[in-house]
Scaffold this active site. Structure first.
Site, PDB file in Angstrom:
ATOM      1  N   HIS A   1     -69.357 -12.137  42.652  1.00  0.00           N
ATOM      2  CA  HIS A   1     -68.408 -12.478  43.711  1.00  0.00           C
ATOM      3  C   HIS A   1     -67.752 -11.231  44.308  1.00  0.00           C
ATOM      4  CE1 HIS A   1     -67.224 -16.134  45.569  1.00  0.00           C
ATOM      5  NE2 HIS A   1     -66.044 -16.292  45.015  1.00  0.00           N
TER       6      HIS A   1
ATOM      7  N   ASN B   1     -60.112 -16.492  47.759  1.00  0.00           N
ATOM      8  CA  ASN B   1     -59.834 -17.709  48.521  1.00  0.00           C
ATOM      9  C   ASN B   1     -58.795 -17.534  49.624  1.00  0.00           C
ATOM     10  OD1 ASN B   1     -61.672 -18.784  46.787  1.00  0.00           O
ATOM     11  ND2 ASN B   1     -60.235 -20.100  45.713  1.00  0.00           N
TER      12      ASN B   1
ATOM     13  N   ASP C   1     -70.783 -12.225  49.293  1.00  0.00           N
ATOM     14  CA  ASP C   1     -71.887 -12.705  48.454  1.00  0.00           C
ATOM     15  C   ASP C   1     -72.452 -13.999  49.029  1.00  0.00           C
ATOM     16  OD1 ASP C   1     -69.179 -13.659  47.438  1.00  0.00           O
ATOM     17  OD2 ASP C   1     -70.471 -15.037  46.340  1.00  0.00           O
TER      18      ASP C   1
ATOM     19  N   ASN D   1     -65.375 -20.221  49.803  1.00  0.00           N
ATOM     20  CA  ASN D   1     -63.939 -20.360  50.051  1.00  0.00           C
ATOM     21  C   ASN D   1     -63.324 -19.157  50.760  1.00  0.00           C
ATOM     22  OD1 ASN D   1     -63.739 -22.978  49.054  1.00  0.00           O
ATOM     23  ND2 ASN D   1     -63.489 -22.250  46.957  1.00  0.00           N
TER      24      ASN D   1
END
Length: 186
Positions: free
Chosen positions: A20, A66, A91, A112
Site C-alpha cells: 500500500h 484513506n 498501488d 479508498n
C-alpha cells in the site's frame, strides 16, 4: 510550470515496505537518486525540486491513505497548482506486480485513497500512475494483503519498477501525459 506529485501511503515504520506504500517508495527512490529531501510540514512530508525548468512539489501525505485527498487539496491550493498538473502515485490490485499504467482519469475502483481524492477534488479527472501489486489473496483478505510487505522475490525486482515509475513521473512533467502514456504504458 509547477507540478504536485503525490505518493500515496501510510506513515509509520509498520507500513514502510508494504504494498500500500508504493507511492511513498517511488518518491523516496526519486529523492535518493536526485538528492532532494523531505521535511515534515502541514498534512504531509514535502520536498521541492527543480528539473528542466519545472518546479516539483512532492508530497507524502501524513493523513493516512484513506484521507489522502485532504493533503492533496491543501497543496494544490497552497502552491496554486492546476489540477491537470497533479500526478498521484498509487498501488493497484488489478494489475500484475510491477505493471505500470499512467491514466489521465478514472474511477477510484474501490481504492479508498483515490475515493477520498475524488471526493475532495470533486472529480475523478486527475492523472495517476497505477503500480501493479497483483491480487494474490483469498476472499476477504484484501486489507491484510495490501498492508503486508512485498515477497522476497518481489523485493529483488522492485528497484527496477521503482526506477521506471520515477522515469514516468519526470516524463509526465517534461513531455506531457500523452507522450508518457505512449512511451511507458505496457
Amino acid at each position: 510550470m509547477k507540478y504536485l506529485i503525490a505518493g500515496l501511503g501510510n506513515i509509520g515504520p509498520e507500513y514502510a515496505l508494504t504494498r500500500h506504500n508504493i507511492g511513498f517508495m517511488i518518491l523516496d527512490r526519486l529523492a535518493s537518486e536526485h538528492g532532494f529531501k523531505f521535511s515534515f510540514e502541514k498534512l504531509a512530508y514535502v520536498a521541492e525540486w527543480k528539473y528542466k525548468g519545472r518546479q516539483f512539489v512532492f508530497i507524502k501525505p501524513t493523513t493516512y491513505m484513506n484521507l489522502s485527498g485532504k493533503a492533496i487539496r491543501y497543496y494544490l491550493d497552497q502552491y496554486k497548482i492546476p489540477q491537470e498538473n497533479l500526478l498521484v502515485l498509487v498501488d493497484e490490485l488489478q494489475l500484475p506486480f510491477g505493471t505500470l499504467r499512467l491514466k489521465a482519469k478514472g474511477s477510484h475502483g474501490g481504492h479508498n485513497g483515490l475515493r477520498n481524492i475524488e471526493e475532495l477534488l470533486g472529480t475523478s479527472a486527475y492523472p495517476r500512475i497505477r503500480f501493479g501489486i497483483d491480487n494474490n489473496f483469498s476472499k476477504g483478505r484484501q486489507v491484510d494483503y495490501v498492508l503486508k510487505p512485498f515477497t522476497e522475490e518481489e523485493f529483488i525486482t522492485l528497484p527496477l519498477f521503482l526506477d521506471k515509475a520515477g522515469e514516468m513521473v519526470l516524463s509526465f512533467c517534461t513531455l506531457g501525459i500523452q507522450r508518457t502514456m505512449n512511451n511507458y504504458n505496457q
